[in-house]
Design an enzyme around this catalytic site. Sequence first.
Site, PDB file in Angstrom:
ATOM      1  N   SER A 118      45.867  34.044  43.986  1.00  0.00           N
ATOM      2  CA  SER A 118      47.227  33.867  43.489  1.00  0.00           C
ATOM      3  C   SER A 118      47.825  35.086  42.800  1.00  0.00           C
ATOM      4  O   SER A 118      48.677  35.750  43.359  1.00  0.00           O
ATOM      5  CB  SER A 118      47.292  32.649  42.566  1.00  0.00           C
ATOM      6  N   HIS A 123      49.203  44.253  31.201  1.00  0.00           N
ATOM      7  CA  HIS A 123      50.227  44.830  30.329  1.00  0.00           C
ATOM      8  C   HIS A 123      49.527  45.593  29.212  1.00  0.00           C
ATOM      9  O   HIS A 123      48.461  45.179  28.740  1.00  0.00           O
ATOM     10  CB  HIS A 123      51.123  43.742  29.723  1.00  0.00           C
ATOM     11  N   CYS A 146      42.948  30.411  42.818  1.00  0.00           N
ATOM     12  CA  CYS A 146      43.034  29.033  43.292  1.00  0.00           C
ATOM     13  C   CYS A 146      42.023  28.866  44.409  1.00  0.00           C
ATOM     14  O   CYS A 146      42.162  29.458  45.468  1.00  0.00           O
ATOM     15  CB  CYS A 146      44.441  28.730  43.792  1.00  0.00           C
TER      16      CYS A 146
END
Length: 269
Positions: A118, A123, A146
């Site tokens: 997925s 960051h 997933c």
Amino acid sequence: MEQKTEHNVTLHGFNNLTKSLSFNMYDICYTKTKEEREAYIEYIDEQYNAERLTSILKNVSDIIGAHVLNVAKQDYVPQGASVTFLVSEGPVVEVPTESYEESPGPLPENVVLQLDKSHITVHTYPEYHPTEGISTFRADIDVSTCGEISPLKALNYLIRSFDTDLMTIDYKVRGFTRDIHGYKLFIDHDISSIQNYIPEEIKELFHMIDVNVYQDNIFHTKCKRREFDLNNYLFGYTKDRLTPEEQEDITKQLQIEMDEIYYGKNFVN
């Protein structure tokens, strides 16, 4: 479509469980002057720019067997960077036996699995104390899969990719999948601790605390480096340039900073 897990449970359709890993690392530095602080932030910005972070996430996607659809990356002004990988979801083509075991994951050169997933994001957050000489850098990486492969298999590589003083690691499993009789499965692998996915030679370097909620499939581990060498926290010079009193004062500041991050609370007003 029917699938079988390692425990010989035949699933009804695809494995719909979502497994999410959140990896937060911290680098601490003492920067006495404005010039030192700016030099440290510039160094961190270069060391962990969007290009390098993209390379790290590409290796993570290989480890969990994700097929990358799109990459969005950005270096920010004055500092910081972010990278997001959109990766496809789909059926499991092949699942290795070790994907179920509580053990450290492979490094990129050992990965051969093909599997769709997925998303993966990173960051960075450089920051500094407004009046004292402490600067910190934080990188947040989130890996969500997933299917049958756990993103914990990327943890070994992630830890080795960053020079870190502290780490906070969270893992959770959400949703459910069904067997052919309609019985819900809320987790499809055994796990007692995130630490089981960290190699022994790395665990020896850190103090570690677990906070787990087993009935809700929530696992949390935080890590703080055991040994303290002041030279590793000075930017551009060594402790030989400091008086014994200065060394003691800086050491105290740094250790308080790390303890506050590790325990998640302020010790000094």
